[in-house]
Write a protein that holds these residues in place. Structure first.
Motif, PDB file in Angstrom:
ATOM      1  N   LYS A 142      44.236  25.940 -39.755  1.00 27.32           N
ATOM      2  CA  LYS A 142      43.997  27.362 -39.503  1.00 27.32           C
ATOM      3  C   LYS A 142      42.497  27.642 -39.386  1.00 27.32           C
ATOM      4  CE  LYS A 142      48.134  28.887 -42.028  1.00 27.32           C
ATOM      5  NZ  LYS A 142      48.641  29.642 -43.207  1.00 27.32           N
ATOM      6  N   GLU A 143      41.716  26.964 -40.200  1.00 20.50           N
ATOM      7  CA  GLU A 143      40.277  27.202 -40.203  1.00 20.50           C
ATOM      8  C   GLU A 143      39.610  26.770 -38.901  1.00 20.50           C
ATOM      9  OE1 GLU A 143      38.984  25.118 -43.661  1.00 20.50           O
ATOM     10  OE2 GLU A 143      39.471  26.758 -45.046  1.00 20.50           O
ATOM     11  N   VAL A 144      40.191  25.773 -38.221  1.00 18.82           N
ATOM     12  CA  VAL A 144      39.549  25.257 -36.996  1.00 18.82           C
ATOM     13  C   VAL A 144      40.301  25.632 -35.723  1.00 18.82           C
ATOM     14  CG1 VAL A 144      38.453  23.327 -38.189  1.00 18.82           C
ATOM     15  CG2 VAL A 144      40.724  23.013 -37.159  1.00 18.82           C
ATOM     16  N   LEU A 145      41.331  26.461 -35.830  1.00 20.43           N
ATOM     17  CA  LEU A 145      42.104  26.807 -34.635  1.00 20.43           C
ATOM     18  C   LEU A 145      41.218  27.431 -33.564  1.00 20.43           C
ATOM     19  CD1 LEU A 145      44.697  27.092 -33.043  1.00 20.43           C
ATOM     20  CD2 LEU A 145      45.191  29.195 -34.313  1.00 20.43           C
ATOM     21  N   GLN A 146      40.359  28.359 -33.949  1.00 21.05           N
ATOM     22  CA  GLN A 146      39.465  28.983 -32.969  1.00 21.05           C
ATOM     23  C   GLN A 146      38.564  27.942 -32.317  1.00 21.05           C
ATOM     24  OE1 GLN A 146      36.990  32.120 -34.530  1.00 21.05           O
ATOM     25  NE2 GLN A 146      36.178  32.689 -32.532  1.00 21.05           N
ATOM     26  N   LEU A 147      38.043  27.023 -33.114  1.00 18.94           N
ATOM     27  CA  LEU A 147      37.203  25.948 -32.579  1.00 18.94           C
ATOM     28  C   LEU A 147      37.978  25.110 -31.572  1.00 18.94           C
ATOM     29  CD1 LEU A 147      34.530  24.274 -32.719  1.00 18.94           C
ATOM     30  CD2 LEU A 147      35.633  22.932 -34.534  1.00 18.94           C
ATOM     31  N   PHE A 148      39.260  24.882 -31.843  1.00 19.28           N
ATOM     32  CA  PHE A 148      40.051  24.035 -30.951  1.00 19.28           C
ATOM     33  C   PHE A 148      40.484  24.766 -29.684  1.00 19.28           C
ATOM     34  CE2 PHE A 148      39.908  20.881 -34.159  1.00 19.28           C
ATOM     35  CZ  PHE A 148      40.244  19.685 -33.545  1.00 19.28           C
ATOM     36  N   VAL A 149      40.547  26.093 -29.723  1.00 15.23           N
ATOM     37  CA  VAL A 149      40.740  26.838 -28.484  1.00 15.23           C
ATOM     38  C   VAL A 149      39.516  26.621 -27.594  1.00 15.23           C
ATOM     39  CG1 VAL A 149      40.982  29.127 -27.454  1.00 15.23           C
ATOM     40  CG2 VAL A 149      42.231  28.571 -29.566  1.00 15.23           C
ATOM     41  N   GLU A 150      38.349  26.722 -28.203  1.00 15.83           N
ATOM     42  CA  GLU A 150      37.111  26.475 -27.469  1.00 15.83           C
ATOM     43  C   GLU A 150      37.080  25.034 -26.961  1.00 15.83           C
ATOM     44  OE1 GLU A 150      32.258  26.746 -28.187  1.00 15.83           O
ATOM     45  OE2 GLU A 150      33.638  27.166 -29.837  1.00 15.83           O
ATOM     46  N   TYR A 151      37.451  24.082 -27.813  1.00 17.86           N
ATOM     47  CA  TYR A 151      37.465  22.671 -27.446  1.00 17.86           C
ATOM     48  C   TYR A 151      38.381  22.430 -26.246  1.00 17.86           C
ATOM     49  CZ  TYR A 151      38.322  17.587 -28.207  1.00 17.86           C
ATOM     50  OH  TYR A 151      38.464  16.226 -28.068  1.00 17.86           O
ATOM     51  N   ALA A 152      39.558  23.053 -26.256  1.00 20.41           N
ATOM     52  CA  ALA A 152      40.505  22.861 -25.153  1.00 20.41           C
ATOM     53  C   ALA A 152      39.918  23.364 -23.838  1.00 20.41           C
ATOM     54  CB  ALA A 152      41.818  23.574 -25.466  1.00 20.41           C
TER      55      ALA A 152
ATOM     56  N   LEU B 233      47.805  23.365 -29.720  1.00 28.16           N
ATOM     57  CA  LEU B 233      47.836  24.820 -29.829  1.00 28.16           C
ATOM     58  C   LEU B 233      46.636  25.445 -29.114  1.00 28.16           C
ATOM     59  CD1 LEU B 233      49.040  25.667 -33.458  1.00 28.16           C
ATOM     60  CD2 LEU B 233      50.086  26.408 -31.302  1.00 28.16           C
ATOM     61  N   GLY B 234      45.483  24.814 -29.263  1.00 27.79           N
ATOM     62  CA  GLY B 234      44.294  25.305 -28.565  1.00 27.79           C
ATOM     63  C   GLY B 234      44.489  25.283 -27.063  1.00 27.79           C
ATOM     64  N   MET B 235      45.063  24.191 -26.540  1.00 28.92           N
ATOM     65  CA  MET B 235      45.302  24.090 -25.098  1.00 28.92           C
ATOM     66  C   MET B 235      46.318  25.128 -24.641  1.00 28.92           C
ATOM     67  SD  MET B 235      44.286  22.455 -22.401  1.00 28.92           S
ATOM     68  CE  MET B 235      43.616  20.850 -22.879  1.00 28.92           C
ATOM     69  N   ALA B 236      47.362  25.360 -25.457  1.00 24.37           N
ATOM     70  CA  ALA B 236      48.361  26.370 -25.109  1.00 24.37           C
ATOM     71  C   ALA B 236      47.746  27.767 -25.103  1.00 24.37           C
ATOM     72  CB  ALA B 236      49.533  26.302 -26.076  1.00 24.37           C
ATOM     73  N   ALA B 237      46.843  28.022 -26.031  1.00 25.00           N
ATOM     74  CA  ALA B 237      46.164  29.320 -26.054  1.00 25.00           C
ATOM     75  C   ALA B 237      45.353  29.525 -24.782  1.00 25.00           C
ATOM     76  CB  ALA B 237      45.266  29.424 -27.287  1.00 25.00           C
ATOM     77  N   VAL B 238      44.661  28.478 -24.340  1.00 25.17           N
ATOM     78  CA  VAL B 238      43.887  28.552 -23.093  1.00 25.17           C
ATOM     79  C   VAL B 238      44.823  28.722 -21.898  1.00 25.17           C
ATOM     80  CG1 VAL B 238      42.395  27.246 -21.526  1.00 25.17           C
ATOM     81  CG2 VAL B 238      41.919  27.264 -23.982  1.00 25.17           C
ATOM     82  N   GLY B 239      45.919  27.984 -21.891  1.00 22.93           N
ATOM     83  CA  GLY B 239      46.814  27.983 -20.737  1.00 22.93           C
ATOM     84  C   GLY B 239      47.745  29.172 -20.653  1.00 22.93           C
ATOM     85  N   LEU B 240      48.040  29.808 -21.807  1.00 23.08           N
ATOM     86  CA  LEU B 240      49.063  30.856 -21.830  1.00 23.08           C
ATOM     87  C   LEU B 240      48.569  32.210 -22.319  1.00 23.08           C
ATOM     88  CD1 LEU B 240      51.983  28.806 -23.471  1.00 23.08           C
ATOM     89  CD2 LEU B 240      51.489  29.050 -21.029  1.00 23.08           C
ATOM     90  N   CYS B 241      47.410  32.242 -22.979  1.00 22.84           N
ATOM     91  CA  CYS B 241      46.994  33.458 -23.680  1.00 22.84           C
ATOM     92  C   CYS B 241      45.663  34.014 -23.195  1.00 22.84           C
ATOM     93  CB  CYS B 241      46.908  33.200 -25.194  1.00 22.84           C
ATOM     94  SG  CYS B 241      48.424  32.544 -25.924  1.00 22.84           S
ATOM     95  N   THR B 242      45.253  33.654 -21.993  1.00 29.32           N
ATOM     96  CA  THR B 242      43.995  34.171 -21.458  1.00 29.32           C
ATOM     97  C   THR B 242      44.256  35.052 -20.249  1.00 29.32           C
ATOM     98  OG1 THR B 242      43.696  32.162 -20.132  1.00 29.32           O
ATOM     99  CG2 THR B 242      42.589  32.252 -22.272  1.00 29.32           C
ATOM    100  N   GLU B 243      43.337  35.979 -20.026  1.00 31.61           N
ATOM    101  CA  GLU B 243      43.407  36.872 -18.876  1.00 31.61           C
ATOM    102  C   GLU B 243      41.979  37.191 -18.451  1.00 31.61           C
ATOM    103  OE1 GLU B 243      44.823  41.438 -17.906  1.00 31.61           O
ATOM    104  OE2 GLU B 243      45.828  40.333 -19.515  1.00 31.61           O
ATOM    105  N   ASP B 244      41.649  36.833 -17.216  1.00 30.63           N
ATOM    106  CA  ASP B 244      40.287  37.060 -16.701  1.00 30.63           C
ATOM    107  C   ASP B 244      39.228  36.457 -17.631  1.00 30.63           C
ATOM    108  OD1 ASP B 244      41.329  38.467 -14.525  1.00 30.63           O
ATOM    109  OD2 ASP B 244      41.303  40.360 -15.630  1.00 30.63           O
ATOM    110  N   THR B 245      39.455  35.240 -18.046  1.00 30.49           N
ATOM    111  CA  THR B 245      38.580  34.427 -18.923  1.00 30.49           C
ATOM    112  C   THR B 245      38.459  34.987 -20.337  1.00 30.49           C
ATOM    113  OG1 THR B 245      36.404  35.434 -18.424  1.00 30.49           O
ATOM    114  CG2 THR B 245      37.223  33.749 -16.885  1.00 30.49           C
TER     115      THR B 245
END
Length: 308
Positions: free
Chosen positions: A252-262, A215-227
């Motif tokens: 849920k508690e670490v989802l934000q951390l895993f977006v950063e991790y991805a 999910l973190g990788m998908a957020a990075v790959g699909l949900c970002t715009e201009d970093t």
């Protein structure tokens, strides 16, 4: 696009003969950062010919995974068998796979509805029992960071990566759910037909790992715009996911951390790819885009991220 194996028409025709197919035309396509891909039109079928830069056994296991996904009716590519019944052939010692071509619509800016569909598909993938032949851990997960941190090529980046590595070691809790993950859910691996999801392709990075990392990788790959991370898009992705599989509280508690991790992981891969593996000067700083995404994702107030 970098082509690691440059095939001529005679090379492709030689490979196709093993499938009892005859070439009409071919063209290189931009699909896969670690392989060479060609769209091939034959008298019988349109297909994608891939020459991999990974070892033969990994491609054999990829075929096993595609068979498993077909068993569970998961929407992805299949592969064509050779005339002798095998799945994998070779070109100049490198493994080769031939897959039927999926007519594709790649969308760079996904609507909330499309993101919700992607989330649901990912959840269905995560519910499939993982086989023992998948790698245990992502190909450029945090276990690879120390080797990058010791190169001395870019001390500013390497020091930052070392700090992020220590932070992840401290903050990732034990016992997070693991399973099959795609590992590379970027916009060019997600295909649509009109406003309907069609297929998730390119499972070369599939492994047995934290589901929330996917999910973190998908957020990075699909949900970002201009970093910048677009929280409404993340919300749609996660909402679609939870329609099929509800995240555990600790996920849920670490989802934000895993977006950063991805984003950190992708930065380390880009650094390795363009500064060590295949040196390309014009891409030598490409990892900093992901550094910015990681920093921006990590700087979002937790309450704001949680309430998206």
């Amino acid at each position: 696009m970098t082509h690691y194996s440059e095939l001529q028409e005679k090379d492709i025709q030689g490979i196709l003969r093993r499938y009892k197919l005859d070439i009409i035309s071919y063209a290189p396509i931009e699909e896969g950062a670690g392989s060479s891909n060609y769209l091939v039109r034959t008298e019988q079928i349109r297909c994608v010919l891939t020459v991999f830069e990974i070892d033969h056994n990994r491609v054999v296991n990829l075929c096993k995974l595609l068979c498993l996904l077909e068993e569970y009716k998961f929407p992805t590519t299949r592969y064509l068998e050779l005339a002798n019944g095998n799945a994998v052939t070779s070109f100049q010692g490198k493994p080769v796979l031939l897959k039927p071509y999926i007519s594709r619509q790649v969308v760079k800016d996904l609507s909330n509805n499309l993101l919700s569909q992607v989330g649901a598909v990912m959840a269905n993938l995560h519910k499939i029992p993982y086989p023992d032949y998948l790698p245990d851990g992502h190909a450029y997960g945090m276990h690879t960071f120390p080797s990058i941190m010791e190169t001395g090529i870019d001390l500013e980046y390497e020091n930052w990566l070392a700090q992020r590595y220590e932070n992840l070691q401290q903050k990732i809790p034990p016992g997070l759910p693991r399973g099959i993950i795609h590992g590379d859910v970027l916009y060019d691996n997600v295909l649509f037909e009109g406003k309907t999801f069609k297929a998730l392709i390119d499972f070369e990075d599939a492994c047995q790992y934290y589901k929330v990392f996917d999910l973190g990788m998908a957020a990075v790959g699909l949900c970002t715009e201009d970093t910048q991370l677009r929280l409404t898009k993340v919300h749609s992705l996660v909402e679609g996911y939870q329609n099929i599989r509800v995240l555990e509280v600790k996920e849920k508690e670490v989802l934000q951390l895993f977006v950063e991790y991805a984003a950190i992981s992708t930065s380390s891969w880009r650094f390795w790819k363009y500064n060590i593996d295949t040196i390309i000067s014009e891409k030598s700083g490409k990892h900093y885009e992901m550094v910015d995404i990681a920093k921006n994702a990590g700087a979002i107030p937790k309450a704001k991220f949680t309430n998206t």
